[in-house]
Scaffold this motif. Structure first.
Motif, PDB file in Angstrom:
ATOM      1  N   ARG A 156       8.616 -13.742  -4.077  1.00  0.00           N
ATOM      2  CA  ARG A 156       9.419 -12.578  -3.688  1.00  0.00           C
ATOM      3  C   ARG A 156       8.570 -11.557  -2.921  1.00  0.00           C
ATOM      4  O   ARG A 156       9.041 -10.932  -1.980  1.00  0.00           O
ATOM      5  CB  ARG A 156      10.045 -11.933  -4.924  1.00  0.00           C
ATOM      6  CG  ARG A 156      11.123 -12.771  -5.586  1.00  0.00           C
ATOM      7  CD  ARG A 156      11.895 -11.976  -6.631  1.00  0.00           C
ATOM      8  NE  ARG A 156      11.089 -11.590  -7.766  1.00  0.00           N
ATOM      9  CZ  ARG A 156      10.973 -12.306  -8.885  1.00  0.00           C
ATOM     10  NH1 ARG A 156      11.600 -13.470  -8.976  1.00  0.00           N
ATOM     11  NH2 ARG A 156      10.241 -11.883  -9.901  1.00  0.00           N
ATOM     12  N   ALA A 157       7.321 -11.401  -3.356  1.00  0.00           N
ATOM     13  CA  ALA A 157       6.430 -10.461  -2.670  1.00  0.00           C
ATOM     14  C   ALA A 157       6.220 -10.878  -1.225  1.00  0.00           C
ATOM     15  O   ALA A 157       6.262 -10.048  -0.308  1.00  0.00           O
ATOM     16  CB  ALA A 157       5.099 -10.365  -3.404  1.00  0.00           C
ATOM     17  N   ILE A 158       6.020 -12.174  -0.992  1.00  0.00           N
ATOM     18  CA  ILE A 158       5.843 -12.668   0.372  1.00  0.00           C
ATOM     19  C   ILE A 158       7.108 -12.448   1.193  1.00  0.00           C
ATOM     20  O   ILE A 158       7.056 -12.035   2.357  1.00  0.00           O
ATOM     21  CB  ILE A 158       5.456 -14.161   0.358  1.00  0.00           C
ATOM     22  CG1 ILE A 158       4.045 -14.337  -0.213  1.00  0.00           C
ATOM     23  CG2 ILE A 158       5.528 -14.768   1.754  1.00  0.00           C
ATOM     24  CD1 ILE A 158       3.629 -15.775  -0.414  1.00  0.00           C
ATOM     25  N   ALA A 159       8.284 -12.704   0.573  1.00  0.00           N
ATOM     26  CA  ALA A 159       9.554 -12.530   1.280  1.00  0.00           C
ATOM     27  C   ALA A 159       9.794 -11.070   1.662  1.00  0.00           C
ATOM     28  O   ALA A 159      10.352 -10.771   2.725  1.00  0.00           O
ATOM     29  CB  ALA A 159      10.704 -13.049   0.419  1.00  0.00           C
ATOM     30  N   ALA A 160       9.373 -10.146   0.804  1.00  0.00           N
ATOM     31  CA  ALA A 160       9.606  -8.721   1.064  1.00  0.00           C
ATOM     32  C   ALA A 160       8.549  -8.106   1.967  1.00  0.00           C
ATOM     33  O   ALA A 160       8.775  -7.049   2.570  1.00  0.00           O
ATOM     34  CB  ALA A 160       9.644  -7.960  -0.265  1.00  0.00           C
ATOM     35  N   SER A 161       7.405  -8.747   2.094  1.00  0.00           N
ATOM     36  CA  SER A 161       6.268  -8.134   2.780  1.00  0.00           C
ATOM     37  C   SER A 161       6.499  -7.791   4.253  1.00  0.00           C
ATOM     38  O   SER A 161       5.979  -6.774   4.722  1.00  0.00           O
ATOM     39  CB  SER A 161       5.028  -9.022   2.636  1.00  0.00           C
ATOM     40  OG  SER A 161       5.218 -10.274   3.275  1.00  0.00           O
ATOM     41  N   PRO A 162       7.259  -8.588   5.033  1.00  0.00           N
ATOM     42  CA  PRO A 162       7.444  -8.192   6.431  1.00  0.00           C
ATOM     43  C   PRO A 162       8.107  -6.826   6.593  1.00  0.00           C
ATOM     44  O   PRO A 162       7.708  -6.034   7.444  1.00  0.00           O
ATOM     45  CB  PRO A 162       8.339  -9.308   6.988  1.00  0.00           C
ATOM     46  CG  PRO A 162       8.031 -10.485   6.140  1.00  0.00           C
ATOM     47  CD  PRO A 162       7.815  -9.920   4.761  1.00  0.00           C
ATOM     48  N   TYR A 163       9.112  -6.517   5.765  1.00  0.00           N
ATOM     49  CA  TYR A 163       9.777  -5.216   5.855  1.00  0.00           C
ATOM     50  C   TYR A 163       8.817  -4.094   5.478  1.00  0.00           C
ATOM     51  O   TYR A 163       8.835  -3.013   6.072  1.00  0.00           O
ATOM     52  CB  TYR A 163      11.012  -5.187   4.957  1.00  0.00           C
ATOM     53  CG  TYR A 163      12.058  -6.175   5.395  1.00  0.00           C
ATOM     54  CD1 TYR A 163      12.752  -6.000   6.583  1.00  0.00           C
ATOM     55  CD2 TYR A 163      12.337  -7.294   4.626  1.00  0.00           C
ATOM     56  CE1 TYR A 163      13.701  -6.917   6.996  1.00  0.00           C
ATOM     57  CE2 TYR A 163      13.286  -8.216   5.031  1.00  0.00           C
ATOM     58  CZ  TYR A 163      13.964  -8.021   6.220  1.00  0.00           C
ATOM     59  OH  TYR A 163      14.900  -8.938   6.633  1.00  0.00           O
ATOM     60  N   PHE A 164       8.004  -4.352   4.489  1.00  0.00           N
ATOM     61  CA  PHE A 164       7.038  -3.348   4.070  1.00  0.00           C
ATOM     62  C   PHE A 164       5.979  -3.164   5.149  1.00  0.00           C
ATOM     63  O   PHE A 164       5.588  -2.042   5.471  1.00  0.00           O
ATOM     64  CB  PHE A 164       6.389  -3.767   2.748  1.00  0.00           C
ATOM     65  CG  PHE A 164       5.769  -2.633   2.003  1.00  0.00           C
ATOM     66  CD1 PHE A 164       6.545  -1.792   1.223  1.00  0.00           C
ATOM     67  CD2 PHE A 164       4.415  -2.373   2.096  1.00  0.00           C
ATOM     68  CE1 PHE A 164       5.976  -0.731   0.544  1.00  0.00           C
ATOM     69  CE2 PHE A 164       3.834  -1.327   1.426  1.00  0.00           C
ATOM     70  CZ  PHE A 164       4.620  -0.498   0.644  1.00  0.00           C
ATOM     71  N   TYR A 165       5.531  -4.256   5.738  1.00  0.00           N
ATOM     72  CA  TYR A 165       4.526  -4.213   6.802  1.00  0.00           C
ATOM     73  C   TYR A 165       5.058  -3.449   8.011  1.00  0.00           C
ATOM     74  O   TYR A 165       4.302  -2.753   8.707  1.00  0.00           O
ATOM     75  CB  TYR A 165       4.154  -5.650   7.191  1.00  0.00           C
ATOM     76  CG  TYR A 165       3.060  -5.764   8.216  1.00  0.00           C
ATOM     77  CD1 TYR A 165       1.739  -5.438   7.899  1.00  0.00           C
ATOM     78  CD2 TYR A 165       3.334  -6.228   9.507  1.00  0.00           C
ATOM     79  CE1 TYR A 165       0.731  -5.560   8.832  1.00  0.00           C
ATOM     80  CE2 TYR A 165       2.330  -6.351  10.448  1.00  0.00           C
ATOM     81  CZ  TYR A 165       1.019  -6.019  10.106  1.00  0.00           C
ATOM     82  OH  TYR A 165       0.019  -6.142  11.039  1.00  0.00           O
ATOM     83  N   SER A 199       0.844  -1.206   0.000  1.00  0.00           N
ATOM     84  CA  SER A 199       0.000   0.000   0.000  1.00  0.00           C
ATOM     85  C   SER A 199       0.874   1.249   0.000  1.00  0.00           C
ATOM     86  O   SER A 199       1.931   1.285   0.645  1.00  0.00           O
ATOM     87  CB  SER A 199      -0.922   0.017   1.217  1.00  0.00           C
ATOM     88  OG  SER A 199      -0.195   0.273   2.397  1.00  0.00           O
ATOM     89  N   LEU A 200       0.413   2.267  -0.690  1.00  0.00           N
ATOM     90  CA  LEU A 200       1.162   3.521  -0.754  1.00  0.00           C
ATOM     91  C   LEU A 200       1.298   4.157   0.623  1.00  0.00           C
ATOM     92  O   LEU A 200       2.331   4.745   0.951  1.00  0.00           O
ATOM     93  CB  LEU A 200       0.469   4.490  -1.724  1.00  0.00           C
ATOM     94  CG  LEU A 200       1.123   5.856  -1.912  1.00  0.00           C
ATOM     95  CD1 LEU A 200       2.555   5.702  -2.411  1.00  0.00           C
ATOM     96  CD2 LEU A 200       0.311   6.706  -2.873  1.00  0.00           C
ATOM     97  N   ASP A 201       0.271   4.040   1.448  1.00  0.00           N
ATOM     98  CA  ASP A 201       0.301   4.660   2.779  1.00  0.00           C
ATOM     99  C   ASP A 201       1.493   4.196   3.603  1.00  0.00           C
ATOM    100  O   ASP A 201       2.044   4.968   4.402  1.00  0.00           O
ATOM    101  CB  ASP A 201      -0.991   4.351   3.548  1.00  0.00           C
ATOM    102  CG  ASP A 201      -2.183   5.132   3.019  1.00  0.00           C
ATOM    103  OD1 ASP A 201      -1.960   6.107   2.278  1.00  0.00           O
ATOM    104  OD2 ASP A 201      -3.327   4.767   3.342  1.00  0.00           O
ATOM    105  N   SER A 202       1.907   2.943   3.423  1.00  0.00           N
ATOM    106  CA  SER A 202       3.033   2.420   4.200  1.00  0.00           C
ATOM    107  C   SER A 202       4.356   3.080   3.821  1.00  0.00           C
ATOM    108  O   SER A 202       5.315   3.048   4.603  1.00  0.00           O
ATOM    109  CB  SER A 202       3.148   0.900   4.000  1.00  0.00           C
ATOM    110  OG  SER A 202       2.059   0.236   4.591  1.00  0.00           O
TER     111      SER A 202
END
Length: 244
Positions: free
Chosen positions: A172-181, A41-44
């Motif tokens: 890759r999206a799943i692997a990167a998602s924690p940092y984004f979250y 999400s852009l908000d993050s």
């Protein structure tokens, strides 16, 4: 929760640091229907609803490139994302700039030096402690030739680890998602406000592709030039659960 090597605090931390659906699938081993789920999400990437102004001294700048597999308007283009990595102040990872172009593979060796020049410009402008640390390029299709040719020009250039590229887009999206979250990835005002004409559309293609990504889409529904380059940057800049 029954693992004797993990205490309650460690389990709570896993739940806190991962998006709910990722935690449900990866740690509770439950079936998750990813169809249509938006990861980024852009908000993050904003702070109080605004892109960031880089006012701190970061450590290094680098770039990630996703190369086109085929020429022609009907195929993907080549995308590049420029990053600032900071360990001691500010935000851990910031998108500084981006670009996307439709260019023949044979001309990419003349295009990459411009990417390096932009990195040097950003490193000087932001006074990055370690300066320009290089360009990471997807090591397949036309990227293979680039990873062989570009170092001969004295430009620091590295193939993206196959452990990352082989996971596939959704992996890759799943692997990167924690940092984004965890809101460790931000976007600069320059990159946020930037628009270019590409494929007869003038808009911010990075936000459109990255934030428009949905799990479960058919392969030909993905706009991948800048999506892949951005996810690569997150995994290279911050690592992932496998320690990349």
């Amino acid at each position: 929760m029954d693992n004797p090597l993990l205490n309650a605090e460690a389990v709570a931390k896993l739940k806190e640091e991962n998006p709910p659906l990722v935690y449900q699938q990866e740690y509770l081993a439950e079936f998750v229907d990813w169809n249509g789920v938006a990861f980024f999400s852009l908000d993050s990437m904003l702070v109080d609803g605004q892109p960031v102004e880089v006012t701190w001294k970061g450590d290094q700048v680098f770039a990630t490139i996703d190369t086109a597999s085929k020429d022609g308007m009907e195929h993907d283009g080549t995308g590049v994302v420029y990053w600032l990595k900071s360990k001691y102040a500010g935000h851990p990872l910031v998108i500084l700039d981006w670009d996307v172009t439709q260019i023949e593979a044979s001309l990419l060796t003349n295009w990459v030096p411009g990417v390096n020049a932009r990195l040097n410009e950003l490193a000087n402008q932001l006074q990055a402690r370690q300066g320009n640390v290089g360009i990471w390029i997807e090591d397949k299709d036309s990227g293979i030739a680039l990873n062989q040719a570009i170092p001969r020009q004295g430009i620091p250039c590295y193939p993206i680890d196959s452990k990352i590229t082989s996971q596939g887009k959704e992996g890759r999206a799943i692997a990167a998602s924690p940092y984004f979250y965890q809101k460790k990835v931000k976007i600069s005002k320059y990159a946020f406000d930037k628009t270019i004409l590409y494929r007869q559309q003038n808009k911010n293609h990075l936000i459109d592709q990255f934030c428009g990504f949905r799990m479960g889409q058919k392969k030909n529904e993905h706009k991948k030039d800048l999506l892949d380059a951005t996810v690569y940057g997150i995994l290279i800049g911050l690592g992932d659960t496998e320690g990349y």
